[in-house]
Design an enzyme around this catalytic site. Structure first.
Site, PDB file in Angstrom:
ATOM      1  N   GLU A 155      46.804  39.084  46.816  1.00 54.05           N
ATOM      2  CA  GLU A 155      46.692  37.759  46.795  1.00 54.05           C
ATOM      3  C   GLU A 155      47.773  37.083  45.833  1.00 54.05           C
ATOM      4  OE1 GLU A 155      42.646  36.509  48.815  1.00 54.05           O
ATOM      5  OE2 GLU A 155      42.412  36.593  46.728  1.00 54.05           O
ATOM      6  N   HIS A 188      40.045  39.086  41.092  1.00 51.91           N
ATOM      7  CA  HIS A 188      40.645  37.802  41.855  1.00 51.91           C
ATOM      8  C   HIS A 188      41.203  37.228  40.562  1.00 51.91           C
ATOM      9  CE1 HIS A 188      40.690  34.009  43.810  1.00 51.91           C
ATOM     10  NE2 HIS A 188      40.489  34.710  45.091  1.00 51.91           N
TER      11      HIS A 188
HETATM   12  P1  PGA Z   1      42.319  30.678  50.636  1.00 50.15           P
HETATM   13  O1  PGA Z   1      41.598  31.673  49.474  1.00 50.15           O
HETATM   14  O2  PGA Z   1      42.277  31.456  51.978  1.00 50.15           O
HETATM   15  O3  PGA Z   1      41.336  29.519  50.723  1.00 50.15           O
HETATM   16  O4  PGA Z   1      43.758  30.446  50.285  1.00 50.15           O
HETATM   17  C1  PGA Z   1      41.841  32.855  49.616  1.00 50.15           C
HETATM   18  C2  PGA Z   1      41.082  33.613  48.371  1.00 50.15           C
HETATM   19  O5  PGA Z   1      41.208  33.431  47.048  1.00 50.15           O
HETATM   20  O6  PGA Z   1      40.576  34.613  48.496  1.00 50.15           O
END
Ligand code: PGA
Length: 266
Positions: A172, A100
């Site tokens: 992401e 992440h």
């Molecule tokens: P968010 O987080 O939907 O609050 O932007 C996404 C994540 O970090 O998985």
């Protein structure tokens, strides 16, 4: 491209819920999810380590997969503060998220460490949700795809074709995640997912085509459908907007209904 036969939904509660809150959340969510066609979704909730055991007890007979937000690569030994894949399994964990962007940025996690974690998790038959992310600078300089493919290939070094059924890729953008983030444009997401898809085919051939690619970063009820309807988006990773079980449920329901109504929206 043919669609995969499931829609993939994930939420990571980060360090945002205490044990009791998390338990209540998981209980409500797993109850609501029973009304969905569970064979058509893969849903995993990733509570903090402190809530894994009670959540695991709660999810024993549920289709919801208990996920962990991290793992250490060694099996056992003098590694203060770390938790192994075997230890997670004891608690009923079926999936781990690795790489992440918060872990990369705040804790200095490197591609090499993530690769070791990928191997440890796969050796324990855990599903690996590998998160890859580009920074604002990458985006501005049109280097996002280069960054994503580098992270992907480094993290998956040494992974065999026979292990790919356990792989999920979560894209992401670092600039889209969390408070103040703004979801990426669906067309841009699709372009990045396509690049990832092609890299997976390069690495794993036909098997690479079956690896789900999921988008995360400020997904909400307002943008979920537009993002999911992109050809190379197989699911959604949702943070803040999933931490209310009813809201998360209604997003999943909307996507599944949309899928049904459009017969094949891709
Ligand atoms: P968010 O987080 O939907 O609050 O932007 C996404 C994540 O970090 O998985």
């Amino acid at each position: 491209m043919d669609r995969l036969d499931k829609v993939y939904f994930y939420t990571n509660t980060k360090m945002c819920m205490d044990m009791q809150t998390c338990l209540q959340y998981v209980e409500t969510l797993s109850g609501l999810v029973k009304t969905l066609p569970t064979e058509k979704i893969e849903l995993s909730v990733m509570p903090p380590y402190t809530a894994l055991y009670p959540c695991g007890q709660l999810l024993k007979d549920s289709s919801v997969i208990l996920g962990a937000q991290n793992v250490f690569w060694e099996e056992q030994g003098q590694f203060t503060g770390e938790i192994s894949a075997g230890m997670l399994q004891e608690l009923g964990v079926g999936l781990v998220m690795l790489g992440h962007s918060e872990r990369r940025r705040l804790f200095g996690e490197t591609d090499e460490q993530i690769n070791r974690k990928v191997h440890a998790a796969l050796a324990h038959d855990l599903i690996v949700l590998l998160s890859i992310s580009d920074q604002t600078e990458d985006w501005k300089n049109h280097l996002s795809e280069v960054t994503l493919i580098r992270q992907l290939k480094n993290a998956l070094q040494g992974v065999e074709r026979s292990q790919t059924d356990s792989l999920r890729i979560l894209y992401e953008p670092a600039w889209a995640i969390g408070e103040g983030g703004k979801a990426a444009d669906p067309a841009y997401i699709n372009q990045c997912h396509y690049a990832v898809h092609m890299a997976l085919v390069e690495l794993f051939g036909e098997k690479g085509k079956k690896i789900p690619i999921i988008y995360g970063g400020s997904v909400s009820a307002d943008n979920a459908m537009d993002i999911y309807s992109m050809e190379y988006v197989d699911g959604l990773g949702i943070g803040r907007n999933a931490w209310n079980a009813h809201r998360f449920y209604s997003i999943m329901n909307m996507i599944l209904e949309g899928d049904k109504n459009a017969e094949n929206i891709k």
